[in-house]
Design an enzyme around this catalytic site. Sequence first.
Site, PDB file in Angstrom:
ATOM      1  N   PRO A 222     -15.033  18.071 -44.873  1.00  0.00           N
ATOM      2  CA  PRO A 222     -14.453  18.857 -45.969  1.00  0.00           C
ATOM      3  C   PRO A 222     -14.107  17.945 -47.151  1.00  0.00           C
ATOM      4  CG  PRO A 222     -12.829  18.552 -44.224  1.00  0.00           C
ATOM      5  CD  PRO A 222     -14.096  17.939 -43.731  1.00  0.00           C
ATOM      6  N   ASP A 396     -12.283  12.689 -47.707  1.00  0.00           N
ATOM      7  CA  ASP A 396     -12.373  13.470 -46.474  1.00  0.00           C
ATOM      8  C   ASP A 396     -11.003  14.100 -46.239  1.00  0.00           C
ATOM      9  OD1 ASP A 396     -12.490  14.460 -43.899  1.00  0.00           O
ATOM     10  OD2 ASP A 396     -13.499  12.713 -43.056  1.00  0.00           O
ATOM     11  N   HIS A 397     -10.920  15.429 -46.449  1.00  0.00           N
ATOM     12  CA  HIS A 397      -9.614  16.089 -46.413  1.00  0.00           C
ATOM     13  C   HIS A 397      -9.035  16.158 -45.000  1.00  0.00           C
ATOM     14  CE1 HIS A 397      -6.458  17.856 -48.510  1.00  0.00           C
ATOM     15  NE2 HIS A 397      -7.040  18.893 -49.080  1.00  0.00           N
ATOM     16  N   ARG A 398      -9.835  15.854 -43.977  1.00  0.00           N
ATOM     17  CA  ARG A 398      -9.294  15.773 -42.614  1.00  0.00           C
ATOM     18  C   ARG A 398      -8.406  14.556 -42.460  1.00  0.00           C
ATOM     19  NH1 ARG A 398     -14.786  15.476 -39.368  1.00  0.00           N
ATOM     20  NH2 ARG A 398     -14.965  13.798 -40.917  1.00  0.00           N
TER      21      ARG A 398
END
Length: 424
Positions: A222, A396-398
């Site tokens: 994401p 990387d939004h994780r």
Amino acid sequence: MAIDVTMPALSPTMEVGTLAKWHVKPGDVVKSGDIIAEIETDKATMEVEAVDEGTVIEIAVPEGLENVPVGTVILRLAGEGESSAPPPKPVPVAAPAPAAVPVAPAAPAAPAPSATPSGDRIIASPLARRIAELQGVDLATVAGSGPRGRIVRADVEAAAGKPAVAAPVAPAPSPVPAEPVAPRAPAPAAPVTSDIPHSVEKLGNVRKVIARRLTEAKQSIPHIYLTLDVELDALLKLRGELNKALEPRGIKVSVNDLVIKALALGLRQVPKCNVSFAGENLLVYERADISVAVAAPSGLITPIITGADGKAVSQIAAEMKALAEKARAGKLQPHEYQGGTASLSNLGMFGIKQFEAVINPPQAMILAVGAGEKRAVVKGDALAIATVMTITGSFDHRAIDGADGAELMSAVKALIENPLGLVA
């Protein structure tokens, strides 16, 4: 006894390679360290050095052959005191015909002969043997499609994926001819055709890996994008002074070299962005290794400035120049492009104002750098003209929250606009 030279694993992800070019021929004397071949891997085309010494007696894999499994014999050497004549080709020996025996009407059918005549040595690659053992495939029933009937991975997988078919009884036993094996690469869902005049270029291993990895990155990561405008005038002035001082040493610092340093220092200031997502864990790195995108003839590759946060700008400039030259020549070694904690991609030299780069997994961020251009800016209560470039961070939004990504972008902006911190 002949010395077998096998297809080496030149990167952790390499399963097959292409024998791009031979540098030796039968009869040549090879010493340890001599360049014997060029192998196209999933990353780059690399030179292979000989480990053993001897005389070349056989080229087992022809130049240009693709998808050669790791572990396959590609070359044979005769050691000291051994004959350098090529090994004789194995000749199948027919078993003596059995005496005619009356057959009862209800006698059971004779078992089908195996693909390998009795008494012959089964020639198979180490990878094929491992897969056969795991899949419970009897190699004696598999017909090889490799050089000289060698059984390779695709042969075992084909045998494991279909029921065995009894071979017809022939007057004299002979090896069952190998069935055509479909290419391992998956065919596109819908073949692309065109009536427009065109040529067809076969994808190299590097381009195949780029396509696969970027598709995986966009589908599984994401992405979040954060963009800032950065004034460059102070940095350009510092660059001019540095290059004047470094001229006697033959070193020239680019804007990109200074941005590499700024990103590396920014990652150390904001360690929450110097990470990799690893399932239920985060890998938090203790130094900043910057992967820098370089356009090479075979495709995009990212040589690494290791520990860029602790290196002088002059050292970064010298290393980046050498790495870029090796990348364009296809001479990078695995340790020079594998790893990295974050990436940088600069398209400013092409006049690109702003873009969003795709994250290079397992990294969690990449900085996209646009062109510097004169723009109107507000300084105090007055308008002024400044050199400005746009930078965009992909995160990387994780692994990285938006606020932490914004903190990193602000830190990089501050380091570029107050560049003495890059050389302090």
